[in-house]
Design an enzyme around this catalytic site. Structure first.
Site, PDB file in Angstrom:
ATOM      1  N   HIS A 170       0.814  -1.222   0.000  1.00  0.00           N
ATOM      2  CA  HIS A 170       0.000   0.000   0.000  1.00  0.00           C
ATOM      3  C   HIS A 170       0.843   1.265   0.000  1.00  0.00           C
ATOM      4  O   HIS A 170       0.321   2.370  -0.102  1.00  0.00           O
ATOM      5  CB  HIS A 170      -0.906   0.037   1.239  1.00  0.00           C
ATOM      6  CG  HIS A 170      -0.154   0.371   2.510  1.00  0.00           C
ATOM      7  ND1 HIS A 170       0.617  -0.549   3.170  1.00  0.00           N
ATOM      8  CD2 HIS A 170      -0.031   1.536   3.208  1.00  0.00           C
ATOM      9  CE1 HIS A 170       1.165   0.010   4.236  1.00  0.00           C
ATOM     10  NE2 HIS A 170       0.800   1.283   4.279  1.00  0.00           N
TER      11      HIS A 170
HETATM   12  C1  UD1 Z   1      -1.276   6.225   5.693  1.00  0.00           C
HETATM   13  C2  UD1 Z   1       0.121   6.605   6.165  1.00  0.00           C
HETATM   14  C3  UD1 Z   1       1.046   5.411   6.012  1.00  0.00           C
HETATM   15  C4  UD1 Z   1       0.484   4.191   6.714  1.00  0.00           C
HETATM   16  C5  UD1 Z   1      -0.940   3.930   6.264  1.00  0.00           C
HETATM   17  C6  UD1 Z   1      -1.533   2.837   7.101  1.00  0.00           C
HETATM   18  C7  UD1 Z   1       0.808   8.943   5.862  1.00  0.00           C
HETATM   19  C8  UD1 Z   1       1.622   9.877   5.042  1.00  0.00           C
HETATM   20  N1  UD1 Z   1       0.673   7.707   5.368  1.00  0.00           N
HETATM   21  O1  UD1 Z   1      -1.176   5.903   4.320  1.00  0.00           O
HETATM   22  O2  UD1 Z   1       2.301   5.723   6.612  1.00  0.00           O
HETATM   23  O3  UD1 Z   1       1.292   3.091   6.418  1.00  0.00           O
HETATM   24  O4  UD1 Z   1      -1.733   5.109   6.441  1.00  0.00           O
HETATM   25  O5  UD1 Z   1      -2.542   2.148   6.453  1.00  0.00           O
HETATM   26  O6  UD1 Z   1       0.313   9.318   6.896  1.00  0.00           O
HETATM   27  N2  UD1 Z   1      -8.574   5.881   1.871  1.00  0.00           N
HETATM   28  C9  UD1 Z   1      -9.814   5.310   1.990  1.00  0.00           C
HETATM   29  N3  UD1 Z   1     -10.352   5.175   3.227  1.00  0.00           N
HETATM   30  C10 UD1 Z   1      -9.729   5.588   4.341  1.00  0.00           C
HETATM   31  C11 UD1 Z   1      -8.474   6.183   4.214  1.00  0.00           C
HETATM   32  C12 UD1 Z   1      -7.903   6.325   2.967  1.00  0.00           C
HETATM   33  O7  UD1 Z   1     -10.431   4.919   1.008  1.00  0.00           O
HETATM   34  O8  UD1 Z   1     -10.281   5.419   5.428  1.00  0.00           O
HETATM   35  C13 UD1 Z   1      -7.955   5.995   0.537  1.00  0.00           C
HETATM   36  C14 UD1 Z   1      -8.197   7.350  -0.111  1.00  0.00           C
HETATM   37  O9  UD1 Z   1      -8.310   7.154  -1.488  1.00  0.00           O
HETATM   38  C15 UD1 Z   1      -6.897   8.066   0.181  1.00  0.00           C
HETATM   39  C16 UD1 Z   1      -5.877   6.968   0.177  1.00  0.00           C
HETATM   40  O10 UD1 Z   1      -6.555   5.822   0.677  1.00  0.00           O
HETATM   41  O11 UD1 Z   1      -6.625   9.054  -0.754  1.00  0.00           O
HETATM   42  C17 UD1 Z   1      -4.659   7.249   1.005  1.00  0.00           C
HETATM   43  O12 UD1 Z   1      -4.999   7.558   2.349  1.00  0.00           O
HETATM   44  P1  UD1 Z   1      -3.967   8.355   3.280  1.00  0.00           P
HETATM   45  O13 UD1 Z   1      -4.475   8.405   4.664  1.00  0.00           O
HETATM   46  O14 UD1 Z   1      -3.558   9.631   2.658  1.00  0.00           O
HETATM   47  O15 UD1 Z   1      -2.668   7.475   3.249  1.00  0.00           O
HETATM   48  P2  UD1 Z   1      -2.464   5.913   3.402  1.00  0.00           P
HETATM   49  O16 UD1 Z   1      -2.003   5.376   2.080  1.00  0.00           O
HETATM   50  O17 UD1 Z   1      -3.630   5.291   4.048  1.00  0.00           O
HETATM   51  N1  UDP Z   2      -3.665  -5.193   9.130  1.00  0.00           N
HETATM   52  C1  UDP Z   2      -4.965  -5.653   9.326  1.00  0.00           C
HETATM   53  N2  UDP Z   2      -5.707  -6.006   8.229  1.00  0.00           N
HETATM   54  C2  UDP Z   2      -5.210  -5.963   6.975  1.00  0.00           C
HETATM   55  C3  UDP Z   2      -3.891  -5.491   6.767  1.00  0.00           C
HETATM   56  C4  UDP Z   2      -3.146  -5.104   7.871  1.00  0.00           C
HETATM   57  O1  UDP Z   2      -5.431  -5.738  10.465  1.00  0.00           O
HETATM   58  O2  UDP Z   2      -5.932  -6.307   6.030  1.00  0.00           O
HETATM   59  C5  UDP Z   2      -2.881  -4.769  10.300  1.00  0.00           C
HETATM   60  C6  UDP Z   2      -1.583  -5.515  10.499  1.00  0.00           C
HETATM   61  O3  UDP Z   2      -1.789  -6.655  11.302  1.00  0.00           O
HETATM   62  C7  UDP Z   2      -0.694  -4.494  11.173  1.00  0.00           C
HETATM   63  C8  UDP Z   2      -1.228  -3.163  10.671  1.00  0.00           C
HETATM   64  O4  UDP Z   2      -2.498  -3.432  10.082  1.00  0.00           O
HETATM   65  O5  UDP Z   2      -0.821  -4.527  12.583  1.00  0.00           O
HETATM   66  C9  UDP Z   2      -0.312  -2.596   9.626  1.00  0.00           C
HETATM   67  O6  UDP Z   2      -0.913  -1.485   9.041  1.00  0.00           O
HETATM   68  P1  UDP Z   2      -0.510  -0.899   7.634  1.00  0.00           P
HETATM   69  O7  UDP Z   2       0.185  -1.934   6.852  1.00  0.00           O
HETATM   70  O8  UDP Z   2      -1.746  -0.292   7.066  1.00  0.00           O
HETATM   71  O9  UDP Z   2       0.453   0.308   8.000  1.00  0.00           O
HETATM   72  P2  UDP Z   2       2.010   0.433   8.345  1.00  0.00           P
HETATM   73  O10 UDP Z   2       2.330  -0.501   9.453  1.00  0.00           O
HETATM   74  O11 UDP Z   2       2.745   0.139   7.073  1.00  0.00           O
HETATM   75  O12 UDP Z   2       2.158   1.859   8.706  1.00  0.00           O
END
Ligand code: UD1
Ligand code: UDP
Length: 366
Positions: free
Chosen positions: A208
């Protein structure tokens, strides 16, 4: 208005999971707290499902900032956090990790006369192209209490000139979370049956991260590399897809190979069960690298660097980037090595230690 001693500022899936043990510990110790949700994650499958399953109280505040450009999103959080904190005046504020919610929490607090603790301090990828690297560096430099998961992260903080009296090595709260939920996942999750995987060896993929999925060539290469692993080792690969990755697949019109089965994002118990039973985990997630290491499942990281070098050092993980040859070679190596390594992230008492330290260091009756 609530009357908290501790305010948790959180906004995304990994923060909810990794703060849950600390929040539960507050409950056990009768410490008044409040939860301020920035609303960075808002879809049920990334947010509400974790509050329900981890039995966390509904946040006292939700800023509902939603998705957006970095500056726009962070600015909205900053304004909202400042307003709530000025009203509530907690004794201490806690943030966890490296997201934009953490950056906003740490920045808002450093201009107010209220200390902020950064949980999971001192991680470094040394890659400033990642927004997370900037977020964690800033949070560490403005934070008052830095809870480093390992001595490695403590060293990184020292190298940047941060005084020892701000650093506490506690282990990572992800160990607490895994310990608290692993047995429950084994008992309650039916995901292996639901996906017909009880007797089928499978790999688990999560991808992601912006630098991978926002770049169509990198994303396509990554999928090709994972397909090659699946074909060579006769593994179906399950890919619980993050909404960002799904959006990019649609936008770039990428074809996902048949060997990779896309499923919805999973709740925590189902995801833990999928991780624990996988032959191999392929990921660009931070938390998933840690969990694979803790669960004893070999991991291949689909990135050029990692801020979790401990997983490489103990032999639980290999860095593969997104090129097919490297993904194939790293997977081969991880599938054929022994799976016994020490967990470098602590003994599962990080939450207790964090509250103990805060109790001693702040005015709060923790
Ligand atoms: C964010 C964090 C990343 C983390 C991830 C965990 C930052 C810069 N990035 O990335 O470090 O690993 O969360 O999962 O803070 N979206 C949805 N529903 C939601 C949230 C997001 O559909 O509830 C979609 C939207 O299209 C959005 C995209 O995901 O534009 C990205 O969401 P965003 O919160 O900006 O960053 P993540 O990729 O989730
Ligand atoms: N996770 C989850 N369901 C999923 C994918 C990830 O519960 O489908 C959990 C996973 O066990 C871990 C956390 O989400 O604890 C990791 O989050 P993510 O990969 O979104 O973010 P990052 O750790 O890279 O910031």
């Amino acid at each position: 208005m609530v009357d908290p001693e501790t305010t948790f500022v959180l906004g995304t899936r990994p923060e909810i999971i990794k703060l849950a043990p600390v929040i539960r510990c507050c409950d056990r110790r009768d410490i008044p707290y409040s939860i301020l949700h920035t609303g960075q994650h808002y879809s049920d499958e990334l947010d509400a499902v974790f509050f329900d399953q981890l039995e966390l109280p509904t946040p006292d505040y939700n800023l509902e900032v939603g998705s957006g450009r970095h500056g726009q999103q962070t600015a909205a959080m900053l304004a909202g956090i400042e307003e709530v904190i000025l009203e509530d005046e907690p004794a201490v504020v806690l943030v966890q990790g490296d997201t934009n919610s953490v950056l906003a929490g740490a920045l808002a607090l450093c201009k107010l006369d209220i200390p902020v603790g950064h949980i999971e301090a001192g991680l470094r990828s040394f890659d400033r192209d990642m927004p997370e690297e900037t977020n964690r560096v800033v949070a560490d430099h403005v934070g008052d209490y830095l809870f480093a998961p390992t001595e490695h992260s403590q060293e990184y903080l020292r190298d940047e000139g941060i005084d020892d009296d701000r650093i506490y090595v506690t282990g990572n709260t992800i160990v607490d979370a895994v310990k608290q939920h692993r047995d429950l996942a084994r008992e309650k999750s039916t995901i292996l049956e639901d996906l017909a995987l009880q007797t089928t060896p499978y790999g688990l993929l999560t991808a992601h991260r912006a630098e991978n999925v926002d770049d169509s060539e990198r994303f396509e290469n990554l999928l090709k590399g994972v397909r090659r692993v699946a074909a060579t080792h006769n593994l179906e690969v399950i890919y619980p897809i993050h909404p960002r990755a799904q959006d990019r697949l649609d936008e770039f019109d990428l074809v996902v190979p048949d060997e990779i089965r896309i499923v919805d994002p999973q709740d925590y118990l189902d995801f833990l069960q999928l991780e624990a039973n996988a032959e191999l985990i392929l990921t660009d997630s931070g938390g998933v690298q840690e969990e694979a290491c803790i669960l004893g499942v070999p991991c291949v990281t689909l990135r050029d660097n990692t801020e979790r070098p401990e997983t490489l050092e103990v032999g639980a993980n290999r860095l593969a980037g997104t090129e097919s040859d490297m993904i194939a070679a790293s997977s081969e190596q991880m599938l054929t090595t022994q799976h016994e390594w020490a967990n470098p992230f602590g003994n599962g008492s990080a939450a207790e230690q964090i509250l103990e330290i805060l109790g001693k260091e702040t005015q709060a009756h923790i």
